[in-house]
Design a protein around this motif. Structure first.
Motif, short mmCIF file in Angstrom:
data_model
loop_
_atom_site.label_atom_id
_atom_site.label_comp_id
_atom_site.label_asym_id
_atom_site.label_seq_id
_atom_site.Cartn_x
_atom_site.Cartn_y
_atom_site.Cartn_z
N ILE A 1 -1.79 1.35 -4.50
CA ILE A 1 -1.02 0.09 -4.45
C ILE A 1 0.17 0.14 -5.41
CG2 ILE A 1 -2.65 -1.63 -3.61
CD1 ILE A 1 -3.32 -2.17 -6.60
N LEU B 1 0.85 -1.20 0.00
CA LEU B 1 0.00 0.00 0.00
C LEU B 1 0.87 1.24 0.00
CD1 LEU B 1 -2.66 -1.35 2.49
CD2 LEU B 1 -3.03 -0.79 0.07
N THR C 1 -4.42 4.39 5.16
CA THR C 1 -4.13 4.55 3.73
C THR C 1 -4.43 5.99 3.31
OG1 THR C 1 -4.66 2.22 3.38
CG2 THR C 1 -4.66 3.58 1.43
N LYS D 1 -6.28 -3.89 -0.55
CA LYS D 1 -5.53 -4.12 -1.79
C LYS D 1 -6.46 -4.62 -2.91
CE LYS D 1 -1.17 -5.25 0.54
NZ LYS D 1 -0.21 -6.31 0.89
#
Ligand code: FNR
Length: 377
Positions: A370, A55, A357, A312
């Motif tokens: 990603i 990530l 994230t 993901k």
């Protein structure tokens, strides 16, 4: 409460849940759940594939308020994951699918009931009530039985039909062959058939009188190696429910599915239990999404263990994922409470991973978060 349930508190890591399950149930049943086809190359590759992606978070984005709901065909789902259809859950806990369904309902996680469940689809649906549930269909080579199963699912309130298409035949599962254990042959997945009026009509004696003959008949009709794309239209005539295909890996099959007008795809290799040597499911995801171009939902399973795995797969293009073995280990180790813990942990992990994230909603995830890791190339 089983002896193992007394060993609370429950663990957090997947490896610990698996270990707890191993201690709780007999060796054959554990092997049935934990093993894959052949050398288990594909089963292992499913988890390894997640390690090849990392990530790439963004910071200072104000993630105070977060929302992990997703929408499929305009219908909201509280979590970006559903419980994968797993048959014969009675082999790991006496309450089987009923316990899993109760846990799913408690946390608002959609449940997909397998054709070969230990309990009937009606029993499972009545545990779930208004909580979202779909029915997974093993398309029998007896079309009357297939039709009856789908109509019963519709009547019981299931809101989508998932046709599993990677089981033309059962995979070559060396570890199960070695233990000689087959829950299907033992009748653990027979409830939906033995209670089915159409199935029963075809028997000379009812299953209560001649269980062996009923089981033999079931084993003869449960799989349908002759099934083709051309057959899908006949299911469309039977039900207005959304139809998803589970077990698609090849991008050309994604095109064919679009041509056939299916409503959704599940990219999956059945947790490595069918074709050993098949591509890791995660490696098949982006090519399928590139073909589908958001025209229908694409879901994903095989190897999802933790929150970052969910992030993901969704960043690669999946609309949602399915959780498989982790919740079965929860069920084996602690029944309904075990499943509830596994689900609660995953929900919390997804929430934390989303925030770290740098995103507030699942919708905001895309391929910019990603990157392929060089470490394993
Ligand atoms: C399954 N799976 C499965 N799939 C399906 O369509 N119908 C079924 O009845 C079953 N039964 C089943 C039993 C057991 C013990 C396992 C482990 C799996 C496959 C399941 O839906 C899902 O694709 C995999 O579990 C995904 O792999 P992981 O993430 O569990 O490794």
């Amino acid at each position: 409460m089983s002896p193992v349930e007394k060993h609370l508190p429950f663990p957090y890591s997947y490896a610990d849940w698996k270990q707890r399950a191993k201690q709780a149930i007999d060796r054959e049943a554990f092997t049935y759940v934990a093993s894959g086809a052949g050398s288990e190359q594909t089963m292992k590759a499913n988890e390894e594939a997640f390690n090849r992606w990392r990530l790439l978070p963004q910071v200072l984005t104000d993630v105070t308020h977060r929302d992990m709901s997703v929408s499929l065909w305009g219908q909201a789902m509280a979590t970006p994951f559903l419980l994968a259809p797993i048959g014969m859950q009675g082999i790991v806990h006496p309450d089987g699918e009923l316990a899993s369904a109760r846990a799913a309902k408690a946390l608002g996680v959609p449940f997909i009931a397998s054709t070969v469940s230990t309990f009937t689809l009606e029993q499972i649906a009545s545990e779930l009530g208004a909580s979202p549930h779909w029915f997974q269909l093993y398309w029998s080579n007896d079309m009357d039985v297939t039709k009856s199963l789908v109509q019963r699912a519709e009547a019981a309130g299931y809101s989508a039909i998932v046709i599993t298409v990677d089981t033309a035949l059962l995979g070559w599962r060396e570890r199960d062959l070695s233990t000689g254990y087959s829950p299907l042959k033992l009748g653990m997945g027979s409830a939906n058939f033995f209670h089915d009026p159409v199935f029963r009509e075809k028997l000379t004696k009812p299953p209560e009188v001649d269980r062996k003959a009923a089981l033999e008949h079931l084993l003869n009709i449960v799989f349908h190696p002759g099934l083709t794309w051309g057959d899908l239209a006949s299911l469309r005539e039977i039900t207005p429910l959304p139809i998803l295909l589970k077990g698609v890996l090849h991008p050309d099959d994604a095109s064919l599915a679009l041509d056939c007008g299916v409503d959704g795809l599940i990219v999956s290799n059945h947790g490595g239990r069918q074709l050993d040597g098949a591509v890791a499911a995660l490696d098949a995801l982006q090519p399928v999404c590139d073909i589908v171009q958001n025209r229908i939902p694409v879901l994903f399973d095989s190897g999802v263990r933790r929150g970052p795995d969910v992030i993901k797969a969704i960043a690669m293009g999946a609309d949602a994922v399915l959780l498989g073995r982790p919740y079965i280990y929860g069920l084996a180790a602690g029944g309904e409470a075990g499943v509830r813990h596994v689900l609660q942990h995953l929900i919390s992990d997804i929430d934390v991973s989303l925030a770290l994230t740098g995103k507030r909603t699942i919708r905001e995830l895309n391929r910019s978060v990603i990157v392929k890791s060089n470490a394993h190339d």
